[in-house]
Design an enzyme around this catalytic site. Structure first.
Site, PDB file in Angstrom:
ATOM      1  N   ASN A 189    -103.587  45.300  51.017  1.00 59.37           N
ATOM      2  CA  ASN A 189    -103.474  44.167  50.095  1.00 59.37           C
ATOM      3  C   ASN A 189    -104.040  42.938  50.814  1.00 59.37           C
ATOM      4  O   ASN A 189    -103.383  42.380  51.687  1.00 59.37           O
ATOM      5  CB  ASN A 189    -101.999  43.952  49.718  1.00 59.37           C
ATOM      6  N   LYS A 244    -104.613  40.095  49.676  1.00 63.87           N
ATOM      7  CA  LYS A 244    -104.068  38.824  49.148  1.00 63.87           C
ATOM      8  C   LYS A 244    -105.212  37.824  48.910  1.00 63.87           C
ATOM      9  O   LYS A 244    -106.304  38.246  48.560  1.00 63.87           O
ATOM     10  CB  LYS A 244    -102.973  38.295  50.083  1.00 63.87           C
ATOM     11  N   HIS A 278     -95.624  42.101  42.893  1.00 62.64           N
ATOM     12  CA  HIS A 278     -95.488  41.773  44.318  1.00 62.64           C
ATOM     13  C   HIS A 278     -94.475  40.637  44.475  1.00 62.64           C
ATOM     14  O   HIS A 278     -94.392  39.756  43.622  1.00 62.64           O
ATOM     15  CB  HIS A 278     -96.853  41.371  44.887  1.00 62.64           C
ATOM     16  N   GLU A 315     -94.526  38.062  46.151  1.00 63.11           N
ATOM     17  CA  GLU A 315     -95.125  36.717  46.079  1.00 63.11           C
ATOM     18  C   GLU A 315     -95.326  36.297  44.626  1.00 63.11           C
ATOM     19  O   GLU A 315     -95.149  35.129  44.267  1.00 63.11           O
ATOM     20  CB  GLU A 315     -96.447  36.703  46.873  1.00 63.11           C
ATOM     21  N   GLU A 327     -90.937  46.760  49.579  1.00 61.47           N
ATOM     22  CA  GLU A 327     -91.324  45.690  50.483  1.00 61.47           C
ATOM     23  C   GLU A 327     -90.158  44.714  50.653  1.00 61.47           C
ATOM     24  O   GLU A 327     -90.009  43.787  49.846  1.00 61.47           O
ATOM     25  CB  GLU A 327     -92.534  44.938  49.935  1.00 61.47           C
ATOM     26  N   GLY A 374     -95.069  39.526  56.233  1.00 59.32           N
ATOM     27  CA  GLY A 374     -95.770  38.466  56.947  1.00 59.32           C
ATOM     28  C   GLY A 374     -94.940  37.804  58.031  1.00 59.32           C
ATOM     29  O   GLY A 374     -95.307  36.737  58.541  1.00 59.32           O
ATOM     30  N   SER A 426     -95.039  43.940  57.372  1.00 55.35           N
ATOM     31  CA  SER A 426     -95.395  43.929  58.804  1.00 55.35           C
ATOM     32  C   SER A 426     -95.709  45.317  59.346  1.00 55.35           C
ATOM     33  O   SER A 426     -95.385  45.632  60.496  1.00 55.35           O
ATOM     34  CB  SER A 426     -94.287  43.262  59.625  1.00 55.35           C
TER      35      SER A 426
HETATM   36  P1  13P Z   1     -97.676  42.063  55.678  1.00 55.35           P
HETATM   37  O1  13P Z   1     -98.193  43.424  56.078  1.00 55.35           O
HETATM   38  O2  13P Z   1     -98.608  40.954  56.068  1.00 55.35           O
HETATM   39  O3  13P Z   1     -96.275  41.850  56.127  1.00 55.35           O
HETATM   40  O4  13P Z   1     -97.659  42.028  54.072  1.00 55.35           O
HETATM   41  C1  13P Z   1     -97.070  43.053  53.381  1.00 55.35           C
HETATM   42  C2  13P Z   1     -97.384  42.894  51.949  1.00 55.35           C
HETATM   43  O5  13P Z   1     -96.948  41.960  51.314  1.00 55.35           O
HETATM   44  C3  13P Z   1     -98.258  43.899  51.334  1.00 55.35           C
HETATM   45  O6  13P Z   1     -98.260  43.768  49.959  1.00 55.35           O
END
Ligand code: 13P
Length: 253
Positions: free
Chosen positions: A12, A14, A98, A100, A169, A175, A215
């Site tokens: 992803n 982003k 997601h 976010e 997640e 992150g 992560s």
């Molecule tokens: P990270 O791997 O940067 O923690 O992000 C995970 C994520 O949100 C994948 O959709």
């Protein structure tokens, strides 16, 4: 892990990468993974780079995915993208719900459910994200939160449910560099499979693939991906570097 659940690792990206940088990253990944058929590999660049990345991976087994879509097929929805538009660019997958999008753009489980249905109707495979916040985990609410998200986001799918990919997640691991331990992740994955069985049947629950996200890095991928109910990864930060992403995919056998 039962052989019938092929592992699936998705990157992803982003809101990162210009089209030129996306092309370079996709080409590097393709060089390493074009022949890799043991795992399903999915790249999810921003909308602006879907065409470019799709062209790079067109002749490989690597698949293209988007990061969001609108539930309606077309119409006056300024700034939105429909499932058919994604199919038009040869997307196979779409990430939906997601954390976010839930936290920053107010997406509810009901909105995610509408999108999941629209994606399936357009023969896109939804990757549906669920996961608790740190506050919820510390309050002992992880199971309640995740159960509600799964039940509501995936309501009314019937036999189509088996096609859906679920991404667990934990929000506190996204992150942050703070990864769930393999035991913590496995526990929730097994629980999600129980919820799937409760809303469908055993065969469907056994077929559906559940990715871990938060992560994930080469250093922790093997221990996560060898858990019985972890069927792959949804990788954020580490998917922006070809070397790291490729190493994670290679650990997903
Ligand atoms: P990270 O791997 O940067 O923690 O992000 C995970 C994520 O949100 C994948 O959709």
């Amino acid at each position: 892990m039962p052989k019938f659940r092929k592992k699936i690792v998705a990157g992803n990206w982003k809101m990162n990468k210009s089209t030129a940088d996306a092309q370079a990253l996709a080409e590097e990944i393709k060089r390493e993974l074009a022949q890799h058929s043991e795992t399903d590999v999915v790249l999810c660049p921003p909308f602006t780079a879907l065409k470019t990345v799709g062209d790079v991976i067109a002749d490989t087994s690597i698949k293209l995915g988007a990061q969001n879509m609108h539930a309606e097929p077309e119409g006056a929805y300024t700034g939105e993208i429909s499932a058919n538009m994604l199919r038009d660019l040869y997307c196979w997958y779409v990430i939906l719900g997601h954390s976010e999008r839930r936290a920053l753009f107010g997406e509810t489980d009901e909105a995610v459910n509408r999108k999941v249905k629209a994606a399936l109707a357009a023969t896109l495979v939804p990757i549906v994200c669920v996961g608790e916040t740190l506050l919820e985990r510390d309050a002992g609410q992880t199971r309640d939160v995740v159960r509600k998200q799964v039940e509501r986001s995936l309501a009314g799918l019937g036999s189509e449910l088996a096609k859906v990919v679920i991404a667990y997640e934990p929000v506190w691991a996204i992150g942050t560099g703070r990864v769930a331990t393999p035991d913590q992740a496995q526990e929730v994955h097994a629980f999600i499979r129980e919820v799937l069985e409760a809303i469908s049947d055993r065969a469907t629950a056994q077929c559906a693939r559940i990715q871990y996200g938060g992560s994930m890095k080469p250093a922790n991928a093997h221990d996560l991906l060898t858990q019985p109910d972890i069927d792959g990864g949804l990788v954020g930060g580490a998917s922006l570097e070809a070397r790291l992403f490729v190493e994670i995919v290679r650990r997903a056998l």
